[in-house]
Scaffold this active site. Structure first.
Site, mmCIF file in Angstrom:
data_model
loop_
_atom_site.group_PDB
_atom_site.id
_atom_site.type_symbol
_atom_site.label_atom_id
_atom_site.label_comp_id
_atom_site.label_asym_id
_atom_site.label_seq_id
_atom_site.Cartn_x
_atom_site.Cartn_y
_atom_site.Cartn_z
ATOM 1 N N LYS A 42 0.881 -1.291 0.050
ATOM 2 C CA LYS A 42 -0.093 -0.028 0.112
ATOM 3 C C LYS A 42 0.909 1.279 0.022
ATOM 4 O O LYS A 42 0.581 2.124 -0.840
ATOM 5 C CB LYS A 42 -0.877 -0.235 1.285
ATOM 6 C CG LYS A 42 -1.910 -1.087 1.317
ATOM 7 C CD LYS A 42 -2.841 -1.288 2.349
ATOM 8 C CE LYS A 42 -2.184 -1.275 3.768
ATOM 9 N NZ LYS A 42 -1.332 -2.676 4.007
ATOM 10 N N THR A 43 1.926 1.300 1.115
ATOM 11 C CA THR A 43 2.787 2.338 1.022
ATOM 12 C C THR A 43 3.672 2.621 -0.287
ATOM 13 O O THR A 43 3.541 3.758 -0.834
ATOM 14 C CB THR A 43 3.779 2.115 2.104
ATOM 15 O OG1 THR A 43 3.060 1.589 3.500
ATOM 16 C CG2 THR A 43 4.469 3.748 2.286
ATOM 17 N N THR A 50 -5.928 -1.437 7.290
ATOM 18 C CA THR A 50 -5.897 -2.915 7.478
ATOM 19 C C THR A 50 -7.338 -3.132 7.614
ATOM 20 O O THR A 50 -8.021 -4.643 7.727
ATOM 21 C CB THR A 50 -5.032 -3.324 8.314
ATOM 22 O OG1 THR A 50 -5.294 -2.599 9.564
ATOM 23 C CG2 THR A 50 -3.557 -2.925 7.911
ATOM 24 N N ARG A 77 6.471 -8.335 1.608
ATOM 25 C CA ARG A 77 7.462 -7.892 2.808
ATOM 26 C C ARG A 77 7.978 -8.989 3.262
ATOM 27 O O ARG A 77 9.226 -9.043 3.736
ATOM 28 C CB ARG A 77 6.910 -7.189 3.770
ATOM 29 C CG ARG A 77 7.777 -6.651 4.903
ATOM 30 C CD ARG A 77 7.151 -5.884 5.828
ATOM 31 N NE ARG A 77 7.156 -4.657 5.718
ATOM 32 C CZ ARG A 77 6.138 -3.841 5.666
ATOM 33 N NH1 ARG A 77 5.032 -4.222 6.076
ATOM 34 N NH2 ARG A 77 6.014 -2.392 5.151
ATOM 35 N N ASP A 90 -1.387 6.515 6.625
ATOM 36 C CA ASP A 90 -1.618 5.169 6.714
ATOM 37 C C ASP A 90 -2.440 5.022 8.036
ATOM 38 O O ASP A 90 -2.457 5.896 8.748
ATOM 39 C CB ASP A 90 -0.011 4.719 7.059
ATOM 40 C CG ASP A 90 0.230 3.176 6.954
ATOM 41 O OD1 ASP A 90 -0.703 2.627 6.446
ATOM 42 O OD2 ASP A 90 1.194 2.804 7.400
HETATM 43 P P1 ADP Z 1 2.058 -1.869 3.328
HETATM 44 O O1 ADP Z 1 2.093 -0.429 3.302
HETATM 45 O O2 ADP Z 1 1.033 -2.451 2.492
HETATM 46 O O3 ADP Z 1 2.382 -2.569 4.637
HETATM 47 P P2 ADP Z 1 4.730 -1.804 1.639
HETATM 48 O O4 ADP Z 1 4.183 -1.145 0.497
HETATM 49 O O5 ADP Z 1 5.630 -1.110 2.730
HETATM 50 O O6 ADP Z 1 3.362 -2.536 2.585
HETATM 51 O O7 ADP Z 1 5.367 -3.160 1.166
HETATM 52 C C1 ADP Z 1 6.290 -3.699 1.644
HETATM 53 C C2 ADP Z 1 7.648 -4.253 0.898
HETATM 54 O O8 ADP Z 1 7.186 -4.998 0.163
HETATM 55 C C3 ADP Z 1 7.959 -2.967 -0.108
HETATM 56 O O9 ADP Z 1 9.248 -2.293 0.484
HETATM 57 C C4 ADP Z 1 8.334 -3.940 -1.437
HETATM 58 O O10 ADP Z 1 9.866 -3.981 -1.476
HETATM 59 C C5 ADP Z 1 7.592 -4.894 -1.425
HETATM 60 N N1 ADP Z 1 6.472 -4.815 -2.220
HETATM 61 C C6 ADP Z 1 5.220 -4.602 -1.929
HETATM 62 N N2 ADP Z 1 4.315 -4.820 -3.113
HETATM 63 C C7 ADP Z 1 5.305 -5.084 -4.084
HETATM 64 C C8 ADP Z 1 5.072 -5.323 -5.387
HETATM 65 N N3 ADP Z 1 3.684 -5.324 -5.779
HETATM 66 N N4 ADP Z 1 6.041 -5.719 -6.189
HETATM 67 C C9 ADP Z 1 7.295 -5.810 -5.733
HETATM 68 N N5 ADP Z 1 7.673 -5.399 -4.309
HETATM 69 C C10 ADP Z 1 6.613 -5.188 -3.546
#
Ligand code: ADP
Length: 341
Positions: free
Chosen positions: A68-69, A162, A221, A113
């Site tokens: 998401k981030t 979430t 992640r 977030d």
């Molecule tokens: P969230 O905000 O949903 O908790 P993040 O955006 O921080 O998740 O994602 C965590 C890590 O996973 C990122 O730093 C990235 O390296 C990896 N990641 C997430 N989605 C993808 C994707 N679609 N393709 C490649 N790497 C991804």
């Protein structure tokens, strides 16, 4: 406690956060999987560019670690704009948000977030900002109170949560795009592992990457984290090259089984079956028996177990499935087995 889990979707250590930054895809093209979401976003971005306008507000919903981030950063990158990041719990007073909003420039991306954790007062405050790009700020009190109408630049709010269920309907309705990010397929996670391995200069073959992918609970992640564990293990126990056997051994040593479950997952299932005869059992009772926070179970543990059908959420509580019992080599007590399957 859950923050230390190797299969947690949340960042575990500060240096992992830094590393995630290196591995984070910068463009929509580099973002692996989630084809439908990418298509929708591409249309949104193209339309905004064509009309020379800011992108519509976007709400992303899904468990931690699914990207998401990353998407918020990608939207900013693709639009050539700046990203300002905050979170629901960080915005305590309207003054905090006022400061952020009035400093935004045309087209900037404001990422919030855990947006479900905004206080009701802040939520009310944010409505006119999202809808009409203005805020009503009250100065002074009592008889001297005055409402000052402050115009804002046209920005884009990207919200991540979430818990979509905890978002109020008026807030949800103010987003142009509302999307549920689901867990990734193993083949997409395999691509992510191969991409990350090449960025980290770690030699790995496709099959070993798949072994890691299959144990990553559908979460990028976690895939990146497991890759690093396998890399270390291969360096210490082998010649530095990962093999599928070595990868499986490395992850078993970490307590991660072939389904990607760790001790906490297994304990949760075991407790439902042993203590609660297969369920149903309320989340409060489960949390108390496990000595875990309810939020940890709801955000980090349950979603994947629900996804793979190992537990079911019913009105009367959580139930374990026959598959879950089989996975642990257990028997499901008669009643639950008959009613469920
Ligand atoms: P969230 O905000 O949903 O908790 P993040 O955006 O921080 O998740 O994602 C965590 C890590 O996973 C990122 O730093 C990235 O390296 C990896 N990641 C997430 N989605 C993808 C994707 N679609 N393709 C490649 N790497 C991804």
């Amino acid at each position: 406690m859950a923050r230390e889990r190797i299969v947690s979707g949340a960042p575990v250590t500060p240096d992992e956060d830094i590393l995630q930054f290196t591995l984070r895809p910068r463009t929509l093209n580099d973002y692996v999987g989630q084809r439908e979401l990418k298509e929708k976003l591409q249309v949104l971005l193209d339309a905004a560019k064509m009309r020379n306008e800011s992108v519509e507000h976007v709400l992303l919903y899904g468990p931690p670690g699914l990207g998401k981030t990353t998407l918020a950063h990608i939207i900013a990158h693709e639009m050539g704009s700046k990203l300002i990041s905050t979170s629901g719990p960080a915005l305590q007073r309207t003054g905090d948000l006022m400061g952020i909003l009035t400093n935004l420039n045309e087209g900037d991306i404001l990422f919030i977030d855990e947006i479900h954790r905004l206080s009701p007062v802040i939520e009310e405050f944010i409505y006119p900002a999202m809808e009409d790009f203005k805020v009503d700020f009250v100065v002074d009190k009592g008889a001297f109170a005055k409402v000052i109408n402050v115009p804002l630049k046209r920005f884009t709010l990207v919200g991540a949560t979430t818990r979509a269920g905890m978002l109020s309907a008026p807030l949800r309705d103010r987003f142009g795009l509302y999307y549920h990010i689901d867990f990734y397929e193993a083949s997409d996670l395999q691509t992510i592992v191969l991409r990350s391995a090449s960025l980290l200069d770690t030699p790995i073959d496709r099959e070993s990457a798949l072994t890691i992918a299959q144990r990553s609970r559908g979460t990028p992640r976690i895939a990146n984290r497991l890759l690093r564990r396998v890399r270390d293990y291969a360096a210490v126990k082998g010649d530095g090259n990962a093999t599928p056997e070595l990868a499986a051994k490395a992850l078993e040593a970490e307590g991660v089984d072939p389904k990607g479950l760790d001790e906490l997952d297994r304990k949760l299932i075991r407790i439902i079956i042993e203590y609660y005869k297969g369920g149903p059992v309320g989340i409060e009772a489960l949390a108390a028996t496990l000595s875990e926070e309810i939020d940890t179970l709801v955000d980090m543990v349950e979603p994947y177990l629900l996804k793979i059908g190992y537990i079911q959420r019913t009105k009367r509580g959580r139930m374990a499935s026959l598959d879950a019992a089989r996975h642990l080599g257990m028997k499901l007590p008669g009643t639950a087995q008959e009613t469920l399957f």
